[in-house]
Design a protein around this motif. Sequence first.
Motif, PDB file in Angstrom:
ATOM      1  N   ARG A  43      15.048   4.485 -14.189  1.00 23.66           N
ATOM      2  CA  ARG A  43      15.813   5.740 -14.252  1.00 23.66           C
ATOM      3  C   ARG A  43      16.187   6.138 -15.677  1.00 23.66           C
ATOM      4  O   ARG A  43      16.312   7.329 -15.978  1.00 23.66           O
ATOM      5  N   LYS A  44      16.387   5.157 -16.562  1.00 20.52           N
ATOM      6  CA  LYS A  44      16.796   5.510 -17.920  1.00 20.52           C
ATOM      7  C   LYS A  44      15.714   6.279 -18.655  1.00 20.52           C
ATOM      8  O   LYS A  44      15.998   7.110 -19.505  1.00 20.52           O
ATOM      9  N   ILE A  80      12.227   1.043   0.339  1.00 21.36           N
ATOM     10  CA  ILE A  80      13.210   0.265  -0.424  1.00 21.36           C
ATOM     11  C   ILE A  80      12.636  -0.129  -1.785  1.00 21.36           C
ATOM     12  O   ILE A  80      13.298   0.002  -2.826  1.00 21.36           O
ATOM     13  N   THR A  81      11.395  -0.609  -1.792  1.00 19.30           N
ATOM     14  CA  THR A  81      10.760  -1.028  -3.042  1.00 19.30           C
ATOM     15  C   THR A  81      10.603   0.143  -3.997  1.00 19.30           C
ATOM     16  O   THR A  81      10.874   0.030  -5.198  1.00 19.30           O
ATOM     17  N   PHE A  82      10.171   1.284  -3.460  1.00 18.94           N
ATOM     18  CA  PHE A  82      10.000   2.474  -4.296  1.00 18.94           C
ATOM     19  C   PHE A  82      11.331   2.913  -4.898  1.00 18.94           C
ATOM     20  O   PHE A  82      11.419   3.268  -6.083  1.00 18.94           O
ATOM     21  N   ALA A  83      12.387   2.883  -4.078  1.00 16.98           N
ATOM     22  CA  ALA A  83      13.714   3.267  -4.582  1.00 16.98           C
ATOM     23  C   ALA A  83      14.171   2.331  -5.693  1.00 16.98           C
ATOM     24  O   ALA A  83      14.747   2.768  -6.703  1.00 16.98           O
ATOM     25  N   VAL A 127       0.835  -1.211   0.000  1.00 17.60           N
ATOM     26  CA  VAL A 127       0.000   0.000   0.000  1.00 17.60           C
ATOM     27  C   VAL A 127       0.861   1.249   0.000  1.00 17.60           C
ATOM     28  O   VAL A 127       0.650   2.168  -0.788  1.00 17.60           O
ATOM     29  N   TRP A 128       1.855   1.306   0.889  1.00 11.95           N
ATOM     30  CA  TRP A 128       2.686   2.506   0.973  1.00 11.95           C
ATOM     31  C   TRP A 128       3.527   2.689  -0.294  1.00 11.95           C
ATOM     32  O   TRP A 128       3.785   3.819  -0.705  1.00 11.95           O
ATOM     33  N   THR A 129       3.923   1.616  -0.917  1.00 13.26           N
ATOM     34  CA  THR A 129       4.617   1.748  -2.199  1.00 13.26           C
ATOM     35  C   THR A 129       3.695   2.400  -3.221  1.00 13.26           C
ATOM     36  O   THR A 129       4.106   3.304  -3.971  1.00 13.26           O
ATOM     37  N   GLY A 130       2.436   1.969  -3.249  1.00 13.29           N
ATOM     38  CA  GLY A 130       1.461   2.590  -4.141  1.00 13.29           C
ATOM     39  C   GLY A 130       1.230   4.049  -3.808  1.00 13.29           C
ATOM     40  O   GLY A 130       1.098   4.898  -4.711  1.00 13.29           O
ATOM     41  N   ILE A 131       1.189   4.354  -2.511  1.00 11.24           N
ATOM     42  CA  ILE A 131       1.025   5.757  -2.095  1.00 11.24           C
ATOM     43  C   ILE A 131       2.186   6.601  -2.608  1.00 11.24           C
ATOM     44  O   ILE A 131       1.988   7.687  -3.172  1.00 11.24           O
TER      45      ILE A 131
END
Length: 515
Positions: free
Chosen positions: A498-499, A488-491, A73-77
């Motif tokens: 990034r490309k 961590i997942t978001f990063a 959920v927080w990754t989606g946020i």
Amino acid sequence: MSTNGGAVTPESDLLNGRERRQLDIVRRWGTIGALLLTVGSLGGGAAPIYSPLYGVPVLGLFSRMPSVAMGVVWTGIFMIVSAWLALGRFVKPGRPRLISRGQMDRTLLMWTVPLVFCVPMFSRDVYSYLAQSEIAARGLDPYELGPANALGVDHVLTRGVPNIWRETPAPYGPLFLAFGRLTAMLTGDHVVSGVFVHRLLVLVGLGMIVWALPRLATRFGVPPVGALWLGALNPLVLFHIVIGVHNDGLALGLMLVGLELAMRGLEPLKWTWITLGAGVIVCGAMVKIPAMAALGFLGVLVARKLGGQLKHLAIVAGIMAVIAAVGVVVICLGTGFGFGWVETLNVASTVKSWMSPPTALGFLGAGTGILLGLGNHTEAMISLTRLLGQAVSVVITVGLLWRSFKGRIKAMNGLGAALGAILVLGPVLQPWYVLWAAIPLATAVVGPKFRMFAMVTSAIIAIILPPTGSAFDGRAYTVPQAVAGAVITFAICVLIARKRVGPFLRSDPAGGGQV
């Protein structure tokens, strides 16, 4: 040619090929975030007590992994908030090329549709709606009885209501309870279908916001797509109106539609449109009472059109008072609920939260008294500071009405600031209350300082509230684990992309600046 909510934009002012590709990346990024929220809500949301997901293959697995589910959920946020911030680049005032209205609408659909199927998150208020609706459907008075007394403590709908609200009457207007009564008649005590129908109701409110925002923005000289970005596509709208199913969306939608309809009667003056718009605003107030403040600022606009003298202001104030009184009486008697809502307006004040500045000040004053040996006067201090806060909000609102009448500020600016003062200085403050100020202001303010403040405030509030809508007593480790995993997942997602995202993060030679 392209139409932006009434404003015509030449093709030369639309995004070029490179910018359209960047927009496509932002859209997909936000859509993935919405999908993650939908999946994560199966175990990290504010699920009903008797969840139908338990025991279901695959879907039921998430409820047994709360840290993982909340991490998703927080990754989606994070993804939705970052995509929204990036999208703001394409609606920046003064930018030579802006996103079109069609592109904005499609983005809104891409981010909203997955959220329609989310388990409620960030709050459990929708379960109170269901219980209060069932009380009304049984012919009982929801302004006299709470869920526990009317339905019984073991009823499936009562069990979903937070403990603090199980014995309290409904604090909402009779029009909302009339809608809720129809919902209860359709769905009975089936929680999932009840939540879905209530979500459809607030989506109607969101549709009204999307309809009214660009039209009001055009009237006040703001790019319509900018108003939609800050108002309708705001993460707080997606999280707390669409996912959280808060009836604020319906009240705000009715208020904005009423203002737009009424303003159609200002050039030239047509009382039919003004009366119709004022009536719709009253309907919004009969969902949630703060919408009634819009009548005052509408009256100021009408008084200025009549000549801008004090006698005109007095006449229009009297007319608006009559419209409000007639509308309230018709709705109260027509729904059969009467005027019991007047006595329950302060129900929410039973909660003493540090988020409310007057309440926090009361706690601080009481704590100081205890340290000085003056005794524990917490209740008295909180009552006093809340009373002072409400008095100050009245003074601020009157001052804003006067400044709007004199033409020193736009009426919509005054309305947004007044609603902000009323709610921030009220006895209770919830994160989604910010929308009562942000959405009206989105139609009338183009200043970079306001834009930055609104953007940062919305992003911070959108991130900090736990998705379960409740405390984590005994499970305090769950949230830190979930947030750490999400960061961590978001990063990792950013590094993988990034490309393609990298060029978008650099300065735009066309004048778009940085994200």
